[in-house]
Scaffold this motif. Structure first.
Motif, PDB file in Angstrom:
ATOM      1  N   ARG A  14       0.841  -1.203   0.000  1.00 27.10           N
ATOM      2  CA  ARG A  14       0.000   0.000   0.000  1.00 27.10           C
ATOM      3  C   ARG A  14       0.878   1.255   0.000  1.00 27.10           C
ATOM      4  NH1 ARG A  14      -5.407   1.220   1.774  1.00 27.10           N
ATOM      5  NH2 ARG A  14      -5.634   3.301   2.691  1.00 27.10           N
ATOM      6  N   ASP A  15       1.847   1.292   0.870  1.00 26.70           N
ATOM      7  CA  ASP A  15       2.721   2.462   0.960  1.00 26.70           C
ATOM      8  C   ASP A  15       3.511   2.663  -0.327  1.00 26.70           C
ATOM      9  OD1 ASP A  15       1.843   2.972   3.513  1.00 26.70           O
ATOM     10  OD2 ASP A  15       3.556   2.019   4.504  1.00 26.70           O
ATOM     11  N   ALA A  16       3.827   1.568  -1.004  1.00 28.77           N
ATOM     12  CA  ALA A  16       4.592   1.664  -2.245  1.00 28.77           C
ATOM     13  C   ALA A  16       3.820   2.383  -3.343  1.00 28.77           C
ATOM     14  CB  ALA A  16       5.003   0.271  -2.717  1.00 28.77           C
ATOM     15  N   LEU A  17       2.501   2.492  -3.185  1.00 32.62           N
ATOM     16  CA  LEU A  17       1.669   3.165  -4.186  1.00 32.62           C
ATOM     17  C   LEU A  17       1.418   4.629  -3.850  1.00 32.62           C
ATOM     18  CD1 LEU A  17      -0.980   0.360  -4.849  1.00 32.62           C
ATOM     19  CD2 LEU A  17       1.074   0.882  -6.178  1.00 32.62           C
ATOM     20  N   SER A  18       1.989   5.106  -2.759  1.00 31.82           N
ATOM     21  CA  SER A  18       1.733   6.490  -2.347  1.00 31.82           C
ATOM     22  C   SER A  18       2.184   7.506  -3.388  1.00 31.82           C
ATOM     23  CB  SER A  18       2.431   6.773  -1.009  1.00 31.82           C
ATOM     24  OG  SER A  18       1.838   6.028   0.031  1.00 31.82           O
TER      25      SER A  18
END
Length: 298
Positions: free
Chosen positions: A163-167
């Motif tokens: 999820r964080d990688a898509l920020s």
């Protein structure tokens, strides 16, 4: 020799709110109340703002309605822990909004996120769809190319890491990229677009709304066969106007429509994701001609 000057009355765009499921939904509306309805469904990360230039070109004859989904544009953006941000809910809320407006038949312009919202709506009420205008809106596995690989990784495990990688998708660089990537002459695209969109993305809590929506996009893919069945069985008149240089929803997603809609009109445009921003002069005549022939005449 003096030539008479012909004038056309400017089209008024109304900016309105309606309460749907306890949420204030914003929508733009123009055109005669008894005109054939054209429902304009926007993509990520924009809003009905993307249709601001098209609506005046249709509003003399058509009742054009462009809503903002919750979390986008001028609609309310409840905290993601208290509101379920899903494509199914968006389809239900657009359906409820149309009910409030007394709309029971409509052509749909679907783009990006607007495609699964619109196609879910079509599954609910297939008899209401008078036509489709598809602009970089996917309904086939072939259209989910390399761009989607990190998103698919998030779908696979729902992890905080993925999820964080898509920020980065909600940053200014990413928003600007969506408007200018694949565009031959970026001077035709107003910077107001990404400044406007980014200001809304930067609202407190909106990052999580967008990441929730990216995760929920996985629920659309299993519905692709049902979307395709709708195309085959109902054969709605369809115009496909697709930015062929789009990295997010590339040209490979446009051609499969013709398997199920062999009479569809396909136009591949030399532009990117937000084709209306630099190709309105090419698209508007195609859209208007299609609506006049295939929707208003039926």
């Amino acid at each position: 020799m003096n030539r008479p000057i012909t004038s056309h009355a400017p089209i008024t765009i109304h900016h309105r709110f309606a309460t749907v499921d306890g949420v204030e939904m914003f929508y733009r509306e123009a055109g005669p109340a008894d005109g054939p309805v054209v429902l304009l469904l926007h993509g990520f990360p924009t809003s009905s703002h993307m249709f601001r230039n098209l609506m005046p070109l249709l509003g003399d004859r058509y009742r054009v309605i462009a809503p903002d989904y919750p979390g986008y544009g001028q609609s309310d953006a409840p905290d993601h822990t208290a509101f379920s941000y899903t494509f199914a809910r968006y389809a239900d809320m657009v359906d409820a909004l149309l009910g409030q407006l007394g709309v029971t038949r409509y052509a749909m312009y679907v783009m990006d996120y607007g495609a699964p919202v619109g196609y879910r709506l079509a599954l609910k009420h297939p008899e209401r769809v008078s036509g489709l205008i598809v602009q970089n809106g996917n309904a086939y596995e072939e259209g989910l190319r390399a761009f989607w690989d990190p998103i698919k990784a998030y779908w696979a495990d729902g992890s905080a890491e993925h999820r964080d990688a898509l920020s980065w998708l909600v940053t200014l660089d990413a928003t600007r990229f969506q408007y200018v990537d694949g565009v031959r002459d970026p001077s035709r695209v107003s910077p107001d677009n990404w400044v406007h969109d980014q200001a809304l993305l930067d609202r407190p809590g909106n990052r999580d709304i967008q990441l929730d929506m990216l995760y929920d996009y996985r629920t659309n893919v299993p519905l692709y066969p049902q979307f395709q069945q709708f195309f085959r069985e109902r054969q709605p008149p369809t115009l496909i106007v697709w930015g062929k240089n789009d990295t997010i929803f590339p040209e490979e997603g446009a051609h499969p429509y013709l398997r199920d809609l062999p009479a569809a009109e396909l136009h591949l445009l030399d532009t990117g994701h937000f084709a209306l921003e630099d190709k309105l002069d090419e698209m508007a005549p195609l859209i208007r001609d299609f609506l006049d022939r295939a929707v208003a005449a039926r």
